[in-house]
Design a protein around this motif. Structure first.
Motif, mmCIF file in Angstrom:
data_model
loop_
_atom_site.group_PDB
_atom_site.id
_atom_site.type_symbol
_atom_site.label_atom_id
_atom_site.label_comp_id
_atom_site.label_asym_id
_atom_site.label_seq_id
_atom_site.Cartn_x
_atom_site.Cartn_y
_atom_site.Cartn_z
ATOM 1 N N GLN A 65 -7.945 0.090 2.044
ATOM 2 C CA GLN A 65 -8.240 -0.075 0.587
ATOM 3 C C GLN A 65 -7.092 0.726 0.044
ATOM 4 O O GLN A 65 -6.804 0.626 -1.307
ATOM 5 N N ARG A 66 -6.189 1.436 0.634
ATOM 6 C CA ARG A 66 -5.052 2.153 -0.004
ATOM 7 C C ARG A 66 -3.914 1.083 -0.258
ATOM 8 O O ARG A 66 -2.946 1.263 -0.839
ATOM 9 N N ASN A 67 -4.048 -0.239 0.417
ATOM 10 C CA ASN A 67 -2.959 -1.185 0.337
ATOM 11 C C ASN A 67 -3.267 -1.879 -0.976
ATOM 12 O O ASN A 67 -4.328 -2.252 -1.369
ATOM 13 N N LEU A 68 -2.051 -1.963 -1.967
ATOM 14 C CA LEU A 68 -2.375 -2.846 -3.350
ATOM 15 C C LEU A 68 -2.729 -3.993 -2.915
ATOM 16 O O LEU A 68 -3.654 -4.731 -3.936
ATOM 17 N N ALA A 69 -2.293 -4.832 -1.964
ATOM 18 C CA ALA A 69 -2.670 -6.059 -1.803
ATOM 19 C C ALA A 69 -4.240 -6.245 -1.429
ATOM 20 O O ALA A 69 -5.049 -7.149 -1.941
ATOM 21 N N GLN A 91 4.870 -10.031 4.929
ATOM 22 C CA GLN A 91 6.147 -9.750 5.730
ATOM 23 C C GLN A 91 7.011 -9.063 4.700
ATOM 24 O O GLN A 91 7.196 -9.732 3.798
ATOM 25 N N LYS A 92 7.134 -7.710 5.311
ATOM 26 C CA LYS A 92 7.746 -6.853 4.204
ATOM 27 C C LYS A 92 9.220 -6.837 4.160
ATOM 28 O O LYS A 92 9.740 -6.652 5.149
ATOM 29 N N ARG A 93 9.870 -7.278 3.009
ATOM 30 C CA ARG A 93 11.321 -7.345 3.147
ATOM 31 C C ARG A 93 11.819 -6.662 2.091
ATOM 32 O O ARG A 93 12.890 -6.033 1.886
ATOM 33 N N VAL A 96 9.947 0.014 0.652
ATOM 34 C CA VAL A 96 8.753 0.573 0.131
ATOM 35 C C VAL A 96 8.991 1.951 -0.664
ATOM 36 O O VAL A 96 9.956 2.833 -0.201
ATOM 37 N N ALA A 97 8.459 2.138 -1.505
ATOM 38 C CA ALA A 97 8.483 3.490 -2.496
ATOM 39 C C ALA A 97 9.782 3.731 -2.758
ATOM 40 O O ALA A 97 10.467 4.714 -2.707
ATOM 41 N N ALA A 98 10.478 2.463 -3.340
ATOM 42 C CA ALA A 98 11.829 2.451 -3.948
ATOM 43 C C ALA A 98 12.103 2.443 -5.337
ATOM 44 O O ALA A 98 13.304 2.486 -5.678
ATOM 45 N N GLY A 99 11.139 2.134 -6.065
ATOM 46 C CA GLY A 99 11.405 1.828 -7.554
ATOM 47 C C GLY A 99 11.297 0.368 -7.695
ATOM 48 O O GLY A 99 11.966 0.014 -8.686
ATOM 49 N N LEU A 100 11.217 -0.503 -6.632
ATOM 50 C CA LEU A 100 11.317 -1.854 -6.798
ATOM 51 C C LEU A 100 10.058 -2.707 -6.877
ATOM 52 O O LEU A 100 10.077 -3.829 -7.039
ATOM 53 N N GLY A 101 9.055 -1.927 -6.966
ATOM 54 C CA GLY A 101 7.649 -2.648 -7.346
ATOM 55 C C GLY A 101 7.285 -3.433 -6.304
ATOM 56 O O GLY A 101 6.462 -4.300 -6.417
ATOM 57 N N GLY A 102 7.651 -3.381 -4.851
ATOM 58 C CA GLY A 102 7.178 -4.208 -3.980
ATOM 59 C C GLY A 102 5.500 -4.288 -3.660
ATOM 60 O O GLY A 102 5.131 -5.193 -3.456
ATOM 61 N N GLY A 103 4.782 -3.033 -3.617
ATOM 62 C CA GLY A 103 3.572 -2.971 -3.547
ATOM 63 C C GLY A 103 2.836 -3.904 -4.697
ATOM 64 O O GLY A 103 1.745 -4.569 -4.356
ATOM 65 N N SER A 104 3.263 -3.614 -5.834
ATOM 66 C CA SER A 104 2.778 -4.311 -7.153
ATOM 67 C C SER A 104 2.804 -5.721 -6.967
ATOM 68 O O SER A 104 2.074 -6.559 -7.708
ATOM 69 N N SER A 105 4.053 -6.266 -6.650
ATOM 70 C CA SER A 105 4.370 -7.767 -6.431
ATOM 71 C C SER A 105 3.471 -8.130 -5.405
ATOM 72 O O SER A 105 2.935 -9.351 -5.424
ATOM 73 N N ASP A 106 3.192 -7.230 -4.058
ATOM 74 C CA ASP A 106 2.217 -8.046 -3.167
ATOM 75 C C ASP A 106 0.942 -8.458 -3.866
ATOM 76 O O ASP A 106 0.255 -9.274 -3.680
ATOM 77 N N ALA A 107 0.390 -7.236 -4.602
ATOM 78 C CA ALA A 107 -0.966 -7.484 -5.383
ATOM 79 C C ALA A 107 -0.817 -8.546 -6.223
ATOM 80 O O ALA A 107 -1.651 -9.315 -6.232
ATOM 81 N N SER A 177 8.234 10.686 -5.362
ATOM 82 C CA SER A 177 6.847 10.665 -5.568
ATOM 83 C C SER A 177 6.833 9.991 -7.083
ATOM 84 O O SER A 177 7.191 10.803 -8.256
ATOM 85 N N THR A 178 6.498 9.040 -7.563
ATOM 86 C CA THR A 178 6.184 8.452 -8.817
ATOM 87 C C THR A 178 5.395 9.270 -9.672
ATOM 88 O O THR A 178 5.841 9.612 -10.744
ATOM 89 N N PRO A 179 4.222 9.822 -9.235
ATOM 90 C CA PRO A 179 3.324 10.541 -10.256
ATOM 91 C C PRO A 179 4.175 11.759 -10.431
ATOM 92 O O PRO A 179 4.134 12.623 -11.340
HETATM 93 P P1 ATP Z 1 5.572 2.921 -7.770
HETATM 94 O O1 ATP Z 1 6.620 2.889 -8.716
HETATM 95 O O2 ATP Z 1 4.478 2.097 -8.453
HETATM 96 O O3 ATP Z 1 5.052 4.110 -6.927
HETATM 97 P P2 ATP Z 1 7.533 1.634 -6.053
HETATM 98 O O4 ATP Z 1 8.189 0.509 -6.470
HETATM 99 O O5 ATP Z 1 8.289 2.851 -6.124
HETATM 100 O O6 ATP Z 1 6.100 1.840 -6.650
HETATM 101 P P3 ATP Z 1 5.845 0.587 -3.837
HETATM 102 O O7 ATP Z 1 6.813 -0.080 -2.825
HETATM 103 O O8 ATP Z 1 5.413 -0.423 -4.515
HETATM 104 O O9 ATP Z 1 7.018 1.333 -4.432
HETATM 105 O O10 ATP Z 1 5.122 1.574 -2.910
HETATM 106 C C1 ATP Z 1 4.444 2.510 -3.721
HETATM 107 C C2 ATP Z 1 3.460 3.167 -3.006
HETATM 108 O O11 ATP Z 1 2.458 2.272 -2.579
HETATM 109 C C3 ATP Z 1 3.641 3.606 -1.443
HETATM 110 O O12 ATP Z 1 3.380 4.916 -1.158
HETATM 111 C C4 ATP Z 1 2.931 2.789 -0.471
HETATM 112 O O13 ATP Z 1 2.549 3.349 0.501
HETATM 113 C C5 ATP Z 1 1.916 2.249 -1.434
HETATM 114 N N1 ATP Z 1 1.466 0.861 -1.140
HETATM 115 C C6 ATP Z 1 0.182 0.376 -1.048
HETATM 116 N N2 ATP Z 1 0.199 -1.114 -0.715
HETATM 117 C C7 ATP Z 1 1.671 -1.247 -0.583
HETATM 118 C C8 ATP Z 1 2.367 -2.630 -0.269
HETATM 119 N N3 ATP Z 1 1.708 -3.725 -0.208
HETATM 120 N N4 ATP Z 1 3.608 -2.679 -0.310
HETATM 121 C C9 ATP Z 1 4.481 -1.315 -0.563
HETATM 122 N N5 ATP Z 1 3.893 -0.290 -0.788
HETATM 123 C C10 ATP Z 1 2.243 -0.292 -0.579
#
Ligand code: ATP
Length: 284
Positions: A65-69, A91-93, A96-107, A177-179
């Motif tokens: 449940q920690r995964n945004l998807a 398929q993660k390309r 992660v946690a880069a400021g590129l919104g990957g997790g939000s985009s998966d969701a 850390s975003t927060p």
């Molecule tokens: P944000 O600014 O919202 O923190 P971000 O763009 O910097 O996002 P993301 O790749 O979205 O970075 O990851 C942020 C956090 O969300 C990470 O700590 C990661 O473990 C968690 N996370 C949960 N689900 C996913 C997912 N499907 N893909 C990437 N990260 C995810």
């Protein structure tokens, strides 16, 4: 039944926060564009069992449940009293946690996919409101392309596509850390970029105006903690970027170039000292 949705990365051409709300959440004033670097999200419905399962090829992302998807599937399943389960394969390309919104985009990809598979008939605006329960970038990611983002992230105004440009993404090997960055926002000292000027530049298709008005109010906060940010930005500008800045809360920097050859040379040079480098284009 299953679908495959692309989940593109986003960058912030403009990022500002004019104030925070009483509940502590920030008001945003941002211009975002999606780029052609994307995760692939396969979403399959499972009629026999109501569980939600997530598989990724990343090796370190949570599958629960920690995964945004996962959260996106759960929110729709609960709200619409769906008794089917969902299997999500990512398929993660996007870094992660880069400021590129990957997790939000998966969701957002899961929201769009399940809206189709379960025939919920929700509009993008309705999906965006639901997406806000997951993360402030999800509503934008539901729409994608280029948009002005306001409110807590849920007010999305699509914008005209950008004139041709090339974008170099460079992600240094640091964890932000975003927060942690958002907690450091001090409205007394925050410098506000010219988002109105940026919007005018985009509407007028005036690239010099776009480049001159790009800005990220959070960049000094992250750069103050991580000197790599200013270092890479300076290199990008020295290599001939028309503009360079941080995306989101970082740590990824991006440089915009109006010529592909210059962008390609920059990629080759920056690869020498930066962990991950990509040449991308805005999605239209
Ligand atoms: P944000 O600014 O919202 O923190 P971000 O763009 O910097 O996002 P993301 O790749 O979205 O970075 O990851 C942020 C956090 O969300 C990470 O700590 C990661 O473990 C968690 N996370 C949960 N689900 C996913 C997912 N499907 N893909 C990437 N990260 C995810």
């Amino acid at each position: 039944m299953k679908v495959v949705e692309k989940a593109p990365a986003k960058i912030n051409l403009g990022l500002d926060t004019p104030y925070h709300h009483r509940d502590g959440t920030l008001e945003w004033n941002m211009v975002m564009t999606s780029v052609d670097l994307a995760d692939y999200v396969e979403i399959a419905t499972e009629p026999k069992h109501p569980r939600i399962r997530v598989f990724t090829d990343s090796g370190f992302l949570p599958n629960d449940q920690r995964n945004l998807a996962y959260q996106a599937a759960r929110v729709l399943q609960t709200r619409f009293h769906i008794h089917e389960g969902v299997t999500i394969r990512i398929q993660k390309r996007v870094p992660v946690a880069a400021g590129l919104g990957g997790g939000s985009s998966d969701a957002a990809a899961v929201l769009r996919g399940l809206n189709n598979l379960w025939q919920l008939g929700l509009s993008l605006a309705e999906l965006a409101v639901i997406g806000l329960e997951i993360d402030s970038d999800v509503p934008y990611c539901v729409y994608g392309c280029i948009a002005h983002v306001q409110g807590r992230g849920e007010i999305i105004t699509p914008l005209p596509k950008l004139p041709p440009m090339w974008i170099v993404l460079a992600k240094p090997k640091i964890s932000v850390s975003t927060p942690g960055i958002l907690r450091r926002v001090d409205y007394q000292t925050l410098e506000h970029p010219d988002i109105a000027g940026l919007l005018t530049g985009i509407r007028d298709q005036d690239l010099p105006q776009v480049f001159a008005t790009m800005g990220n109010a959070l960049e000094p906060i992250t750069a103050n903690r991580f000197p790599e940010i200013s270092h890479i930005k300076t290199k990008m500008l020295n290599f001939g970027a028309s503009a360079a800045q941080m995306s989101g809360t970082g740590p990824t920097l991006f440089a915009v170039c109006d010529k592909q050859s210059r962008a390609q040379r920059m990629v080759n040079s920056i690869r020498g000292f930066c962990h991950e480098v990509y040449l991308v284009r805005p999605l239209s």
